[in-house]
Design an enzyme around this catalytic site. Structure first.
Site, mmCIF file in Angstrom:
data_model
loop_
_atom_site.group_PDB
_atom_site.id
_atom_site.type_symbol
_atom_site.label_atom_id
_atom_site.label_comp_id
_atom_site.label_asym_id
_atom_site.label_seq_id
_atom_site.Cartn_x
_atom_site.Cartn_y
_atom_site.Cartn_z
ATOM 1 C CG ASN A 194 -1.664 -1.354 1.384
ATOM 2 O OD1 ASN A 194 -2.292 -1.655 0.601
ATOM 3 N ND2 ASN A 194 -2.696 -1.695 2.646
ATOM 4 C CB CYS A 252 12.683 14.804 -10.665
ATOM 5 S SG CYS A 252 12.884 15.240 -12.528
ATOM 6 C CG HIS A 308 3.659 -1.206 -4.751
ATOM 7 N ND1 HIS A 308 2.435 -2.322 -5.213
ATOM 8 C CD2 HIS A 308 4.383 -2.272 -5.140
ATOM 9 C CE1 HIS A 308 2.638 -3.811 -4.985
ATOM 10 N NE2 HIS A 308 4.376 -3.484 -5.084
ATOM 11 C CB THR A 321 -2.054 -9.030 -1.078
ATOM 12 O OG1 THR A 321 -1.817 -9.309 -2.158
ATOM 13 C CG2 THR A 321 -1.892 -10.437 -0.458
#
Ligand code: BJW
Length: 255
Positions: A103, A128, A120, A189
């Protein structure tokens, strides 16, 4: 009525090394839409390739930035739920405990968990698009997305999109935690997105007991030693209470 097998409680009460992997299901009870649910309403006409790949961002950065802004607004208004709190409490119960999450909402950290392995990324951070460097602030103007103050490239959320590598240190830490634990819990999940979905297999191959907590069957269900069907926000607090009582009984019995 929640049923947790006694043998699982005993195994957990004895365990010294426990690793947990969480997914969107744990935050769903806080009101955070799962990745798939977040493609609903106004966003239903876009597919994951348009919203969560570098190619999608390059072709329409404004659209992708606005989708993330919409999700950030939802996340800023929610609170951790009893499932997050129970996982933070588990830190006290096991001598070695690792919490890995897919998450990006940082609700584990907000509920008091320390050293969360974020596979993640984190939706609250930006980087950037050109240089990949995390950027905390930028001059405010009307640019959507904002521009990098270093190179004027687009800023993007610091999350992992499809086709991108996961943060190397986080992945290495997660793999080691999976391969060295006695019990591996997979919580909320769908076990479909790799490489995170492979962590339970790595744990199983190394001899861990696999426990799945999910509302539905997933590809992991076949190999899991225990599949608990229900809400993470109810099952995890019940597990913590049961482990705590069994550990206390053992302590009293040995005195
Ligand atoms: C409840 C509940 C309640 C609800 N209680 N339960 C091997 C095989 C096949 C494909 C691949 C492979 N290896 C790699 C791939 C490709 C791809 C992939 O896996 N694709 C699959 C979809 C097939 N993987 C990648 O691209 C990864 N990168 C990569 O492999 O790079 C390689 C590379 C090498 C060298 C150079 C370059 C690259 C990256 C994957 C990144 C995933 N990113 C996302 C978006 C993050 C940012 C964002 O949020 O916007 O991560 S996608 C999305 O899925 C998000 C999630 O973290 C992730 C997992 O989803 P999760 O958490 O499982 O949620 P859901 O919604 O799927 O399921 C929720 C579950 O909860 C359900 O089961 C419910 O029943 C349950 N539930 N309420 C308990 N109350």
């Amino acid at each position: 009525m929640l049923t947790i097998p006694d043998s699982l409680i005993t195994r957990l009460a004895e365990a010294k090394t426990v690793t947990v992997l969480t997914g969107a299901g744990i935050s769903a009870e806080s009101g955070v839409p799962t990745f798939r649910d977040a493609q609903s309403g106004l966003w239903a006409r876009y597919d994951p390739h348009q919203l969560a790949t570098a190619e999608g961002f390059a072709s329409n950065p404004k659209l992708v930035w606005e989708w993330y802004e919409w999700r950030r607004q939802i996340i800023s208004k929610v609170r951790p739920n009893p499932g997050h709190v129970a996982l933070a409490e588990m830190e006290r119960l096991f001598p070695k405990y690792s919490l890995i999450t897919q998450n990006v909402d940082a609700l584990h950290e907000r509920s008091g968990s320390k050293d969360v392995i974020e596979l993640h990324g984190n939706i609250h951070r930006n980087k950037c698009f050109v240089e990949g460097i995390v950027i905390d602030s930028w001059p405010s103007d009307d640019s959507v997305p904002p521009r990098c103050p270093r190179c004027s490239g687009w800023l993007r959320p610091d999350v992992v999109w499809f086709g991108e590598s996961l943060p190397l240190a986080a992945l290495a830490h997660a793999e080691l935690s999976a391969m060295t634990c006695e019990v591996f819990l997979s919580v909320g999940t769908s076990s479909q997105v790799h490489p995170a979905a492979g962590l339970a297999d790595a744990a199983k191959a190394a001899g861990a007991v696999i426990v799945e907590i999910n509302l539905e069957k997933t590809p992991l269900t076949k190999t899991a030693d225990y599949s608990l069907r229900g809400k993470a926000g109810e099952l995890l607090p019940a597990l913590v209470t049961a482990i705590g009582s069994q550990s206390a009984e053992r302590k009293t019995g040995s005195e």
